[in-house]
Design a protein around this motif. Sequence first.
Motif, PDB file in Angstrom:
ATOM      1  N   ASP A  73       0.732  -1.645  -0.383  1.00  0.00           N
ATOM      2  CA  ASP A  73       0.140  -0.223  -0.003  1.00  0.00           C
ATOM      3  C   ASP A  73       0.629   1.247   0.049  1.00  0.00           C
ATOM      4  O   ASP A  73       0.108   1.974  -0.448  1.00  0.00           O
ATOM      5  CB  ASP A  73      -1.052  -0.135   1.098  1.00  0.00           C
ATOM      6  CG  ASP A  73      -2.187  -0.710   1.210  1.00  0.00           C
ATOM      7  OD1 ASP A  73      -2.212  -0.764   0.226  1.00  0.00           O
ATOM      8  OD2 ASP A  73      -2.322  -1.284   2.503  1.00  0.00           O
ATOM      9  N   ALA A  77       1.789   1.658  -3.607  1.00  0.00           N
ATOM     10  CA  ALA A  77       1.349   2.626  -4.197  1.00  0.00           C
ATOM     11  C   ALA A  77       0.971   3.208  -4.269  1.00  0.00           C
ATOM     12  O   ALA A  77       0.977   4.351  -5.133  1.00  0.00           O
ATOM     13  CB  ALA A  77      -0.178   1.880  -4.027  1.00  0.00           C
ATOM     14  N   VAL A 127       0.100   2.819  -8.069  1.00  0.00           N
ATOM     15  CA  VAL A 127      -0.279   1.123  -8.879  1.00  0.00           C
ATOM     16  C   VAL A 127      -0.119   0.118  -9.030  1.00  0.00           C
ATOM     17  O   VAL A 127       0.343  -1.075  -8.530  1.00  0.00           O
ATOM     18  CB  VAL A 127      -2.315   1.698  -8.862  1.00  0.00           C
ATOM     19  CG1 VAL A 127      -2.928  -0.396  -8.546  1.00  0.00           C
ATOM     20  CG2 VAL A 127      -2.624   1.745  -7.210  1.00  0.00           C
ATOM     21  N   SER A 128       0.119   0.084 -10.222  1.00  0.00           N
ATOM     22  CA  SER A 128       0.691  -0.273 -11.879  1.00  0.00           C
ATOM     23  C   SER A 128       2.171  -0.159 -10.537  1.00  0.00           C
ATOM     24  O   SER A 128       2.632  -1.817 -11.104  1.00  0.00           O
ATOM     25  CB  SER A 128       0.838   0.857 -13.229  1.00  0.00           C
ATOM     26  OG  SER A 128       1.343  -0.571 -13.665  1.00  0.00           O
TER      27      SER A 128
END
Length: 422
Positions: free
Chosen positions: A287, A290, A295-296
């Motif tokens: 998290d 990200a 996020v990718s």
Amino acid sequence: MRRILVAGLILASGVLLSASVWGQSSFDIRVRIDPSRGVLTGEQSVVLTNTSTGAWESLLFQWSLSASTKRVEEVSDRGGNPLSVRYIKSEDTLSEGDVFLFEVVLPSPLPSGEETTLRLKFSASGLTQQEDAYLLSDTWYPRLYTSVKGRDTGASDDPAFFNVSLTIPSSFKVAASGKELSRLQEGEGRVRIDYEGELLRGFSLMVSSGWERLVTTTSGVEIQSYFQPEYEHWGKRLAAIASEVIDFYSRKFGSYPYKKLCIVPGSKTEEGGYSTPNIIVVHQSFDKMAADFGVSFALGFSRWLIAHLIASQYWGIYIVDAPPFPPWLTNGLALYSDRSYMESIRFSNPIYYNLLQYYLQAAAEGLNTTVLRPIAELESELPDWENIVAKGKALAIVNMLVHLIGEKEFDRVLIQLLRRYY
């Protein structure tokens, strides 16, 4: 020419991969963990056969459990007769940190080909806790200690048979290397869980009262994903990735070596993870990753990490390098395997380029990057020998072999190695 190269690689691997030192030993362990007090008590019976050419007069054991206090309370033979124990100071060995070494003197020399049984009682307090869990890798019980040409090489990782009986509070989830056979409720809110493990290179136990568990099955392998409730989304995602990776490796190498894989949460602040027999520990920093990098990026890193840790079950746990050399061959094969998976899903990862640069830079500086050198020698000359030699140069060697004989032929060699050296 291609066939000659393949045969040469297989024959060379016979020198580089580890052969059995002790024969097929077996461990019968009863252990009780009191998490509220951080206390572990255990009894173990170990049966081993002298597969060397000479007689044994004594045996060395290593106990690397991370705890403030450790005691070997009793060592006896099969008949219950006490045996002499000599404790070895850490400065007498190449080991550091929580390593605890002791030598057991046998009542009489054990001839080559003969079998002996030892019984040990041990206890520890002040167990090290990580987050809300006790992550007891395959060092929580005393293990046989080996040497090659007079040099200590650490705890024996020969395949062994395990019967482990664990008593723990019923509220705790347990990830174990072996197959669960039975559960029996005992008094005071405790449960006894019996496990067995066949030809494992160690037996890990990881326990927590704060975990949830998700179970799935793929390619005949049961995947157990453990996670804290707030990380349920990652627990499910990592299980799905593991399923995809095991399917890919099963097609590539013919099968997956075990019938079980546990995914266990590690630190919430660190990145990466590590493998122990049938268990991969994954640090829970996705998290944050990200939020920092997108996020990718976090998804790509999680895919690579799971692929690498599962590849290390093949190359590094199922098959191991021969001591006292660094684990360059299994590291190189694990990196080759996870790179193959990443390429299959069209995900690029700069780690392969970066590792090669460690090696190429060292070579450009004229440093000695020979792989077949004892680890102690590498440590004295190359502070970053793991990235330079055990990973960077290892990957370069594997790349060269794949280029010379082709990926299809190379994979056939790996399948033969898996069949031959376990």
